[in-house]
Design an enzyme around this catalytic site. Structure first.
Site: not given
Lengths: 350, 428, 120
Positions: B63, B209, B241-243
């Site tokens: 993550k 995200l 920010n997870c993407v």
């Protein structure tokens, strides 16, 4: 003892020492000896590779009988089963360049054999093959042979030995257009700051992502009164009169054609069909107007919506056609249309 | 503003009964750390592990990555506005466990990706294969909504970094770096002949995200904000920010923003580095116009001669990058852009869309679709099932020997658009 | 108006054009609207490659204007090219489609919240 890797060589009638323009109509031939540039080439392979033969073909013959020539040559290559195929260098010779390019592409794509050739950067054949072959950048005339051959031989050597081919700058070939992902010493931010400082100082700097440059074409002013205008029909969809009298190529067109349609109401089958090799021709051959709608234009003329349909219809094939040829065709066709007083053109593509 | 970063070199990491640094060995008290994180009752379960450079270990799905630090003087410890009361970042002294990283693991959504391989082929492509990583795998209680889930994991990572960072409190650093800059007037008087340079750092700010926070403020809601270069280097900016695994800016990369560091290194020599404009990347076109206009305005107000613009993400942010470039160039401000590219798996596809004649100086962080083959790991930290997600979407991605073919897109920090890594593309 | 192939969005909002097809089809419908003079409110693409693999996409467009907005036409055309460039090689990520549904909805809502209190 191994003989090293096998190279098969292609040249035209001139470099194959058969003759000049008068022999340009000769059919492709295979010779088991090394002829012309192939002779010196083997010596440049450091004793690790062998030129197993030379294919010679007349430039005119190839360009006029492309499919037949390609079939014949591909068969020869298949039989000889070389490790590497070498063609040219063609310098800036147009027909020779196109022959080298077409053969290079066919050998690389259909037989999966690596190909090395050489051309001047403006050779009309370049766009056809640079993605699939290593095209060494040469001068525009045969005076550059001495520089071109070692570069071509060096790439051939590396291919033969399974070595990695370096960058276009290192190896002297014309960039294939591949964006290769690599790891470099300096991190991105440092490269950015160095680029910034160079730019601020007015020094030369090199962007890492050259943006493709597109021609910006200014749209022509609108036609004020269509009912008085002459409209021409033009297509890159390969619609030609039955029999393809001008032998417009089905791909990588080298020429365009114009045909009198003043007495016709439509481009109907079987008088017309498509020679285009880049799409399924069934529907175009059923009703060629689907690609180049002369029928509708003529109807509009009858209704008085447009003044007149220009007497000639212009056509070529768009698939694989190099940008330089397309620009040339456009300029030539545009000039004729302008001189004929045409006000507007319907241009259809496929 | 003056900031001292005291680097304590970390050469190894282990779990133990205390949290300390001795002779470069970082020991983390696992039990206490878990207890500390579980103070947040949204957390059901915490798994702590370590991954060292060279270990045949894969961490997935990552993550965030955070550098453990402790504030010695000036400001507040931790992340002001998030894990501590608001305070000025960028002043005083901060100790850094240099070479260590907290890596948070845990999927908030099933399609989350982001892999760190600590060895072999995969290690080449991520800078976080070189750090001694403490992995924090967070499981939340059932029935939690995605926003709360993300927030819980985000805060746990930051708090873990704070907890581990305490180990550096009483240690004499191996190296002290000083970042000092006066007001822009003072600096301009000092270096009247040097070109004035700003750094415009774009951040993904588009919803769950896809968020970035400055002093705890969700940057989706801000106008582009001017920061002193020291602030980001001192915990002012964090990632939610997870993407965009390959080109997102992790919190670690904010704390060590390489563009800021490399511009700083030239301050007073070749350039007058005036600061950072934090630019939100909106999803709406109106937002994009507003943010780019405002950025141009700040650049003009401050009289900058040039601006380095870095992107975050791929897709709609490419528009923002080029709009900012066009607007600045039109004002006579020279730009250098940092981005990444998609040239297809074979590198033969040309970037047809999103081009601008003004973008004459661009640094490429590499091809996001470049395919890498990752051999099977001895140990997977996180969720082994996520590997299938990572490979998913195309045939032949999982090879017979257990190797995995994936695009650089899935590797954390591989094509960094703040220029943190060493990957690029060349025309061949 | 929201053009979407995401059932969650269609259920929750009015003024939705439900496309019942792929993301590509959704983008093409958006393009057709832009060609008729509508304007984009939100960008057709998300902010990461991973989100390109989503089977769902919701895009907001504005009222019809008198003139075609060329910039927006360019943006939607470029977006379709970019989308196809990736997805011609790859399949949408179906295993986690429910998560994509949710995130698409949440991102849409973030965009809608930015647009609150505006009249133009």
């Amino acid at each position: 003892m191994s003989d090293g890797f096998k190279v098969l060589y292609y040249v035209n009638q001139f470099f194959g020492q058969i003759g000049g323009e008068d022999k340009a109509g000769m059919k492709p031939e295979f010779h088991s000896e090394k002829i012309g540039p192939a002779l010196g080439f083997e010596q440049l392979l450091k004793g690790e590779g062998k030129v197993v033969g030379t294919i010679i073909c007349g430039d005119n013959y190839f360009n006029e009988n492309k499919e037949e020539s390609l079939d014949y040559i591909l068969n020869l290559v298949k039989n000889e089963a070389p490790d590497i195929f070498v063609a040219g260098p063609a310098f800036n010779a147009g027909r020779y360049g196109v022959a080298c390019a077409e053969i290079s592409r066919a050998v690389a794509e259909e037989l999966n054999i690596p190909v090395v050739t050489g051309m001047y950067i403006e050779n009309p054949g370049l766009d056809t093959c640079k993605q699939v072959a290593y095209v060494v950048s040469t001068s525009d005339n045969a005076g550059g042979m001495r520089k071109a051959l070692p570069a071509m031989a060096n790439i051939t050597y590396k291919l033969g030995k399974g070595m990695e081919i370096g960058s276009p700058e290192e190896e002297g070939y014309i960039a294939r257009g591949m964006r290769k992902t690599i790891i470099v010493e300096k991190r991105g931010s440092l490269r950015a700051v160095e680029m910034l400082i160079k730019r601020l100082k007015g020094e030369e700097f090199e962007t890492e992502m050259p943006m493709p440059v597109f021609d910006v074409v200014q749209p022509a002013p609108a036609i004020k009164d269509l009912s008085k205008a002459t409209i021409a029909l033009c297509t890159s969809g390969g619609i030609v009169p039955a029999g393809n009298p001008d032998r417009i190529q089905s791909a990588s067109a080298q020429k365009w054609g114009k045909y009198d349609v003043s007495k016709r109401d439509a481009l109907n089958a079987p008088d017309f069909y498509t020679t285009h090799g880049g799409y399924d021709p069934v529907y175009a051959n059923e009703i060629p107007d689907r690609v180049a709608p002369l029928d509708i234009l003529k109807e509009l003329q009858k209704e008085g919506y447009i003044g007149k349909v220009h007497e000639f219809f212009y056509t070529t094939t768009g698939t694989g056609t190099s940008v330089s040829n397309a620009v040339k065709f456009g300029t030539e066709i545009g000039k004729e249309l302008k001189e004929a007083g045409v006000d507007g053109v319907i241009l259809t593509s496929t | 503003m003056k900031l001292e970063i005291g680097r304590i070199y970390i050469k190894d990491i282990q779990l133990g009964n205390e949290t300390s640094v001795k002779n470069g060995v970082l020991t983390v008290d696992k039990t206490s750390l878990i207890a500390k994180l579980k103070e947040d009752d949204r957390i059901k379960d915490v798994k702590i592990d370590i991954a060292k450079p060279g270990d045949k270990v894969r961490i997935i799905p990552v993550k965030d990555v955070i550098e453990p630090r402790v504030k010695i003087s000036g400001g507040n410890n931790g992340f002001p506005g998030v894990t501590a009361k608001p305070a000025q970042c960028g002043e005083g002294r901060t100790h850094v466990l240099y070479g260590a990283a907290i890596v948070t693991v845990g999927d908030i959504v099933g399609f989350q990706e982001g892999v760190i391989d600590m060895w072999g082929e995969g290690a080449k492509w991520t800078p976080f294969s070189q750090t001694y990583n403490l992995t924090v795998d967070i499981n939340v209680v059932d029935g939690i909504d995605p926003h709360t889930h993300e927030e819980t994991v985000r805060l746990a990572g930051l708090r873990a970094a704070e907890f581990v960072g305490q180990a550096g409190k009483d240690i004499t650093p191996d190296e002290v770096l000083t970042y000092e800059m006066g007001s822009i007037f003072e600096e301009s008087n000092k270096y009247p002949n040097l070109p004035k340079v700003l750094y415009a750092e774009m951040m993904i700010t588009q919803g769950l995200l896809h968020d970035t926070y400055i002093y705890g403020v969700n940057a989706q809601t801000i106008l582009p904000a001017l920061l002193h270069a020291n602030e980001e280097l001192d915990n002012a900016v964090i990632s939610g920010n997870c993407v965009a695994a390959c080109d997102k800016i992790t919190t670690y990369q904010h704390q060590n923003n390489s563009t800021i560091l490399d511009l700083y290194a030239q301050h007073g020599k070749e350039i007058n580095f005036m600061g950072c404009i934090m630019v939100p990347e909106h999803t709406t076109l109106a937002g994009k116009m507003r943010a780019s206009d405002y950025t141009r305005k700040l650049v003009k107000m401050l009289g900058a001669d040039a601006v380095v613009v870095s992107e975050e993400g791929y897709g709609n942010p490419d528009s923002d990058l080029l709009i900012i470039c066009k607007k600045c160039e039109k004002e006579g401000v020279k730009t250098v852009l940092i981005t990444d590219e998609c040239a297809g798996r074979d590198g033969m596809s040309q970037p047809l869309a999103d081009t601008a004649a003004e973008a004459v100086a661009v640094v490429s962080g590499g091809n996001v679709s470049h395919v890498v083959t990752l051999p099977p790991a001895d140990k997977v930290i996180g969720n082994a099932e996520a590997i299938a997600v990572l490979a998913g979407g195309w045939e032949g991605a999982l090879l017979e020997d257990g190797s995995l073919q994936c695009e650089l897109n899935a590797v954390i920090g591989s094509t960094s658009e703040i220029g943190y890594h060493n990957v690029t593309c060349r025309l061949y | 108006m929201i053009i979407t192939n995401n059932p969650l969005v269609a259920e929750k909002y009015e003024n939705v054009l439900w496309t019942d097809g792929s993301v590509e089809k959704t983008l093409i419908i958006v393009r057709d609207f832009i060609h008729q003079g509508y304007e984009l409110v939100s960008h057709p693409l998300a902010a990461s490659l991973r989100m390109l693999f989503s089977p769902y996409r919701s895009i907001i467009i504005n009222n019809k204007k008198e003139k075609l907005n060329f910039e927006h036409a360019q943006i939607i055309e470029d977006s379709i090219i970019k989308y196809k460039k990736h997805m011609d090689l790859r399949k949408t990520d179906e295993k986690t489609r429910d998560d994509y549904k949710k995130i698409d909805l949440l991102l849409l809502e973030a965009a809608l919240s930015e647009e609150k209190g505006k009249w133009y």
